[in-house]
Scaffold this motif. Structure first.
Motif, mmCIF file in Angstrom:
data_model
loop_
_atom_site.group_PDB
_atom_site.id
_atom_site.type_symbol
_atom_site.label_atom_id
_atom_site.label_comp_id
_atom_site.label_asym_id
_atom_site.label_seq_id
_atom_site.Cartn_x
_atom_site.Cartn_y
_atom_site.Cartn_z
ATOM 1 N N VAL A 17 0.856 -1.185 0.000
ATOM 2 C CA VAL A 17 0.000 0.000 0.000
ATOM 3 C C VAL A 17 0.895 1.238 0.000
ATOM 4 C CG1 VAL A 17 -1.762 1.310 1.249
ATOM 5 C CG2 VAL A 17 -1.850 -1.200 1.220
ATOM 6 N N GLU A 18 0.760 2.060 -1.037
ATOM 7 C CA GLU A 18 1.588 3.263 -1.190
ATOM 8 C C GLU A 18 0.851 4.548 -0.807
ATOM 9 O OE1 GLU A 18 4.713 3.087 -1.837
ATOM 10 O OE2 GLU A 18 4.850 1.014 -2.531
ATOM 11 N N TRP A 19 -0.482 4.531 -0.917
ATOM 12 C CA TRP A 19 -1.263 5.754 -0.693
ATOM 13 C C TRP A 19 -2.677 5.341 -0.329
ATOM 14 C CZ3 TRP A 19 -5.558 7.993 -3.026
ATOM 15 C CH2 TRP A 19 -5.751 9.364 -2.821
ATOM 16 N N ILE A 20 -3.298 6.075 0.595
ATOM 17 C CA ILE A 20 -4.692 5.842 0.989
ATOM 18 C C ILE A 20 -5.426 7.171 0.881
ATOM 19 C CG2 ILE A 20 -6.257 5.117 2.843
ATOM 20 C CD1 ILE A 20 -3.836 3.602 4.084
ATOM 21 N N GLY A 21 -6.575 7.160 0.208
ATOM 22 C CA GLY A 21 -7.357 8.381 0.042
ATOM 23 C C GLY A 21 -8.808 8.178 0.424
ATOM 24 N N THR A 56 -11.739 0.881 -3.795
ATOM 25 C CA THR A 56 -11.148 0.988 -5.132
ATOM 26 C C THR A 56 -9.625 1.038 -5.012
ATOM 27 O OG1 THR A 56 -11.394 3.417 -5.129
ATOM 28 C CG2 THR A 56 -13.160 2.111 -6.152
ATOM 29 N N LEU A 57 -8.961 0.365 -5.948
ATOM 30 C CA LEU A 57 -7.497 0.274 -5.937
ATOM 31 C C LEU A 57 -6.971 0.580 -7.331
ATOM 32 C CD1 LEU A 57 -8.846 -2.499 -4.490
ATOM 33 C CD2 LEU A 57 -6.508 -2.689 -3.717
ATOM 34 N N ILE A 58 -5.799 1.183 -7.384
ATOM 35 C CA ILE A 58 -5.121 1.416 -8.653
ATOM 36 C C ILE A 58 -3.641 1.125 -8.438
ATOM 37 C CG2 ILE A 58 -4.749 3.892 -8.265
ATOM 38 C CD1 ILE A 58 -5.378 4.255 -11.321
ATOM 39 N N GLN A 59 -2.991 0.656 -9.463
ATOM 40 C CA GLN A 59 -1.586 0.325 -9.369
ATOM 41 C C GLN A 59 -0.720 1.562 -9.546
ATOM 42 O OE1 GLN A 59 -2.232 -3.859 -11.541
ATOM 43 N NE2 GLN A 59 -0.138 -3.143 -11.512
ATOM 44 N N ALA A 60 0.281 1.706 -8.682
ATOM 45 C CA ALA A 60 1.230 2.818 -8.786
ATOM 46 C C ALA A 60 1.930 2.791 -10.145
ATOM 47 C CB ALA A 60 2.255 2.739 -7.658
ATOM 48 N N ARG A 81 -9.164 9.625 -7.806
ATOM 49 C CA ARG A 81 -10.270 9.346 -6.896
ATOM 50 C C ARG A 81 -10.409 7.865 -6.510
ATOM 51 N NH1 ARG A 81 -12.594 13.713 -5.766
ATOM 52 N NH2 ARG A 81 -14.463 12.778 -4.884
ATOM 53 N N ARG A 82 -9.318 7.126 -6.501
ATOM 54 C CA ARG A 82 -9.331 5.758 -6.000
ATOM 55 C C ARG A 82 -8.940 5.786 -4.533
ATOM 56 N NH1 ARG A 82 -12.111 5.496 -10.041
ATOM 57 N NH2 ARG A 82 -11.409 4.530 -11.968
ATOM 58 N N ASN A 83 -9.313 4.737 -3.786
ATOM 59 C CA ASN A 83 -8.990 4.694 -2.363
ATOM 60 C C ASN A 83 -7.540 4.325 -2.080
ATOM 61 O OD1 ASN A 83 -12.146 3.230 -2.028
ATOM 62 N ND2 ASN A 83 -11.669 5.231 -1.161
ATOM 63 N N LEU A 84 -7.018 3.368 -2.837
ATOM 64 C CA LEU A 84 -5.656 2.894 -2.573
ATOM 65 C C LEU A 84 -4.817 2.925 -3.831
ATOM 66 C CD1 LEU A 84 -6.337 -0.371 -0.495
ATOM 67 C CD2 LEU A 84 -6.049 1.960 0.359
ATOM 68 N N VAL A 85 -3.558 3.318 -3.664
ATOM 69 C CA VAL A 85 -2.549 3.124 -4.697
ATOM 70 C C VAL A 85 -1.647 2.018 -4.160
ATOM 71 C CG1 VAL A 85 -0.614 4.115 -5.959
ATOM 72 C CG2 VAL A 85 -2.632 5.525 -5.494
ATOM 73 N N VAL A 86 -1.495 0.966 -4.947
ATOM 74 C CA VAL A 86 -0.679 -0.176 -4.532
ATOM 75 C C VAL A 86 0.425 -0.399 -5.555
ATOM 76 C CG1 VAL A 86 -2.632 -1.229 -3.348
ATOM 77 C CG2 VAL A 86 -2.100 -1.934 -5.671
ATOM 78 N N GLY A 135 -7.944 1.007 -12.655
ATOM 79 C CA GLY A 135 -7.887 0.320 -11.378
ATOM 80 C C GLY A 135 -8.975 -0.730 -11.240
ATOM 81 N N TRP A 136 -9.181 -1.165 -9.999
ATOM 82 C CA TRP A 136 -10.072 -2.270 -9.687
ATOM 83 C C TRP A 136 -10.880 -1.942 -8.457
ATOM 84 C CZ3 TRP A 136 -10.315 -6.504 -12.868
ATOM 85 C CH2 TRP A 136 -9.372 -6.508 -13.898
ATOM 86 N N TYR A 137 -12.048 -2.518 -8.372
ATOM 87 C CA TYR A 137 -12.817 -2.381 -7.141
ATOM 88 C C TYR A 137 -12.832 -3.724 -6.441
ATOM 89 C CZ TYR A 137 -16.635 -3.652 -10.394
ATOM 90 O OH TYR A 137 -17.412 -4.237 -11.348
ATOM 91 N N ALA A 138 -13.136 -3.667 -5.135
ATOM 92 C CA ALA A 138 -13.076 -4.879 -4.314
ATOM 93 C C ALA A 138 -14.175 -4.850 -3.267
ATOM 94 C CB ALA A 138 -11.719 -4.974 -3.621
#
Length: 162
Positions: A17-21, A56-60, A81-86, A135-138
């Protein structure tokens, strides 16, 4: 077929996990945080709803691609506007897999299509710059606390498919 199943189940390592929004309301500014509580309804303080799109997640690794395709030097995560950057793991290869994320468990359920707001955020062509990189949702399988630097690990692989 066993060889293909083995290949589909093999990843170079865990993600991170690189970023949380958090998006408190629709169309409001995204706030970056260092940690958050993940509930069945998504991140506490975010406007997501329970179900297949709770997170929601998106790849760095896709951020530079989106920047290049939208003719920008860089793209800040809050614009998307995604929740996580991974980083470090291919989310597309994990569709329907169960993943450990901090204290929580999630399942990647589908791709996030870009919305028309990407033209606003990234300028002309922003919508198309995001296509295939949105990105992807989960869904949340088990709630728990997540934080920057947490590993993203495979708990149960997705069903085999080419």
């Amino acid at each position: 077929m066993a060889e293909l199943a083995r290949l589909l189940a093999t990843h170079a390592g865990a993600g991170r996990v690189e970023w949380i929004g958090l998006r408190p309301e629709r169309r409001t500014a995204v706030t970056a945080v260092e940690k958050a509580e993940l509930t069945q309804a998504g991140l506490t303080g975010d406007h997501a709803r329970p179900g297949k799109r709770a997170l929601t997640l998106i790849q760095a690794e896709h951020l530079p691609v989106i920047a290049a395709l939208s003719r920008r030097a860089e793209v800040a995560p809050e614009l998307l506007r995604r929740n996580l950057v991974v980083s470090g793991i291919n989310l597309a290869a994990l569709r329907h897999a169960r993943l450990g994320l901090g204290e929580a468990e999630i399942a990647i359920t589908g791709p996030c299509a870009p919305c028309s707001r990407m033209e606003e955020a990234l300028g002309p062509g922003g919508y198309n710059a995001m296509r295939g990189h949105g990105g992807w949702y989960a869904e949340v399988i088990r709630p728990g606390r997540i934080a920057l630097g947490d590993a993203i690990t495979t708990i149960r692989e997705a069903p085999s498919s080419p």
